[in-house]
Write an enzyme that holds these catalytic residues in place. Structure first.
Site, PDB file in Angstrom:
ATOM      1  N   HIS A 101       0.673  -1.088   0.152  1.00 10.12           N
ATOM      2  CA  HIS A 101       0.017  -0.079   0.118  1.00 10.12           C
ATOM      3  C   HIS A 101       1.106   1.168  -0.012  1.00 10.12           C
ATOM      4  CE1 HIS A 101      -2.533  -3.024   2.368  1.00 10.12           C
ATOM      5  NE2 HIS A 101      -3.461  -2.369   1.843  1.00 10.12           N
ATOM      6  N   ASP A 104       2.299   2.007   3.482  1.00 15.29           N
ATOM      7  CA  ASP A 104       3.200   1.138   3.979  1.00 15.29           C
ATOM      8  C   ASP A 104       4.599   1.552   3.990  1.00 15.29           C
ATOM      9  OD1 ASP A 104       1.007  -0.727   4.307  1.00 15.29           O
ATOM     10  OD2 ASP A 104       1.383  -1.753   2.631  1.00 15.29           O
TER      11      ASP A 104
HETATM   12  C1  XUL Z   1      -7.470  -7.020   4.371  1.00 13.84           C
HETATM   13  C2  XUL Z   1      -6.832  -7.279   3.162  1.00 13.84           C
HETATM   14  C3  XUL Z   1      -5.867  -6.162   2.398  1.00 13.84           C
HETATM   15  C4  XUL Z   1      -5.729  -6.244   1.008  1.00 13.84           C
HETATM   16  C5  XUL Z   1      -4.883  -5.021   0.379  1.00 13.84           C
HETATM   17  O1  XUL Z   1      -8.364  -7.809   4.645  1.00 13.84           O
HETATM   18  O2  XUL Z   1      -6.848  -8.303   2.600  1.00 13.84           O
HETATM   19  O3  XUL Z   1      -4.583  -6.517   3.017  1.00 13.84           O
HETATM   20  O4  XUL Z   1      -5.301  -7.383   0.437  1.00 13.84           O
HETATM   21  O5  XUL Z   1      -5.397  -3.742   0.885  1.00 13.84           O
END
Ligand code: XUL
Ligand code: CO
Length: 443
Positions: A101, A104
């Site tokens: 992300h 992150d």
């Molecule tokens: C949350 C989830 C996230 C997504 C990316 O449950 O799975 O980590 O994969 O935003």
């Protein structure tokens, strides 16, 4: 440069008999299975959020994870050190890909402009380190759920300024993903849902969500980004109800809003469990629509009801996942991203390796077992025989849409239609067991 993981050099394949906890028993990256090297079938990715940013706190307790390379601040120096630790981890663990992300990698600062500038600098370092190590970005995404502005959703927020902020954040996250040579971009609607229908206009929320996705499709074309856009379904948590409930719901939504074919699916095991489905069900729903793009590989504890994001160490589960993946011809831009975290008690950096090693071995086993099931052919044969009558003249005319109720009534009115052939479920389960256990020692 000081190493983050000095206790291990490089995890290597040593075969099923090894007692070395820092070795693979099944994952032999370059070994060919079903016509391709294992690494190309499995396309493993480690995620930045759980691997580098999850301190293992829970709603009742403080973080427990030891991260000697991280000083706990949002300083740029700390962000850069985390990048180094992450790439060292990928190299030592033999993982070819990664996911992140935006938040992150670099923190949220006072304004989007400031946040973007720092993200660009840290991402440039990540690109340089990843390129040098030959590591690729499987997909990027934007964190549209952590900041308080997103408390009522991002694309589905009742506040239009929040919607605008979310779009602007996605725009930049897609740009960074493109710059890093990303193969995909994921939308997980962390808070795209509701806690009460008293304060939400569902029809409007759904239209807004479709608007954001369409703008992403447009921006992708403008950017020249060739990667795949994915939606990741999840039924609940953090919201009481999330609009991207499961694969079937998302496919219906994409079709209704003219997005089918432009956006595909990233299916996650524990999200399937939360929707009261098996992972295999979700994968088959996606595959049937030609929309199985990528997988977030993890598992949960079904009787606990939380998204526990455990490492997917279950051989049987991994085999079922790989059966579906092989049946679609394999991943194209997608892969197996370990969206998994250690248990709170597994706080040491060594445990990051054990979680990934156990999961990579489970999926390598699953790949070999699924390939063996396909080569054995008995399950496919049984399925073909069960549907054989559909290949006859009558079945084909019905499938082509050339039959009517009246005609079928004439055909069967005087017939005594009895039981169909036995489904033989137990015999098929026995065959499955026999082939899968035989694959245990096969290469
Ligand atoms: C949350 C989830 C996230 C997504 C990316 O449950 O799975 O980590 O994969 O935003
Ligand atoms: Co996920």
């Amino acid at each position: 440069m000081q190493q983050a993981f000095p206790f291990v050099d490089r995890v290597r394949y040593e075969g099923p008999a090894t007692r070395n906890p820092f070795a693979f028993r099944h994952y032999d990256a370059d070994a060919v299975v079903a016509g391709r090297p294992m690494r190309d079938h499995l396309r493993f990715a480690a995620c930045y959020w759980h691997t580098m940013r999850n301190g293992l706190g829970d709603p009742f307790g403080m973080p427990t994870a030891a991260m000697p390379w991280d000083d706990g601040t949002d300083s740029e120096g700390n962000c850069l050190r985390r990048v180094d630790a992450f790439v060292e981890f990928l190299e030592k663990c033999g993982i070819d890909r990664f996911c992140f992300h935006d938040r992150d990698v670099a923190p949220e600062l006072g304004t989007l402009r400031e946040s973007n500038a720092m993200l660009d600098r840290v991402a440039a370092h990540l690109k340089a380190r990843a390129d040098a190590a030959g590591k690729r970005l499987l997909w990027g995404t934007a964190c549209l759920f952590a900041h308080p502005r997103y408390m009522a959703g991002a694309a589905t927020s009742p506040d239009v300024r929040v919607f605008a902020h979310a779009c602007a954040q996605v725009k930049h996250a897609m740009e960074v993903t493109h710059r890093l040579g990303g193969e995909g971009y994921v939308f997980w609607g962390g808070r795209e849902g509701y806690s009460s229908l008293l304060n939400r206009d569902m029809a409007r929320d759904l239209r807004h969500l479709a608007r954001m996705l369409q703008m992403a499709v447009d921006w992708k074309a403008e950017l020249g980004f060739k990667g795949t856009l994915y939606v990741e379904p999840k039924p609940r948590e953090p919201s009481v109800h999330q609009y991207d409930f499961d694969a079937a719901t998302v496919l219906g939504f994409l079709r209704e809003h003219g997005l089918f074919g432009k956006v595909t699916l990233n299916i996650e095991t524990n999200h399937a469990t939360l929707a009261a489905h098996d992972m295999e069900h979700e994968l088959r729903v996606a595959a049937a629509a030609g929309a199985l793009g990528s997988i977030d590989a993890n598992m949960g504890t079904p009787n606990c009801g939380w998204d526990t994001d455990q490492y997917p160490t279950d051989y049987s589960l991994a085999t079922r996942v790989m059966e579906v993946v092989l049946s679609t011809g394999g991943f194209t831009t997608g892969g197996l991203n370990f969206d998994a975290k250690r248990r709170r008690e597994s706080w040491s950096p060594e445990d990051l390796f054990h979680g990934h090693i156990a999961s990579m071995d489970a999926f390598a086993f699953g790949l070999k077992a699924a390939a063996a099931l396909r080569a054995d052919g008995r399950l496919a044969d049984a399925l073909r025989r069960r549907y054989a009558a559909w290949d006859g003249e009558l079945g084909q005319r019905i499938e082509r849409g050339e039959a009517s109720f009246a005609e079928l009534e004439r055909l069967v009115a005087d017939e005594r239609v009895g039981s169909p052939a036995s489904g033989m479920q137990e015999r098929l389960e026995d065959t499955w067991n026999a082939v899968v256990w035989d694959a245990r020692t096969a290469r």
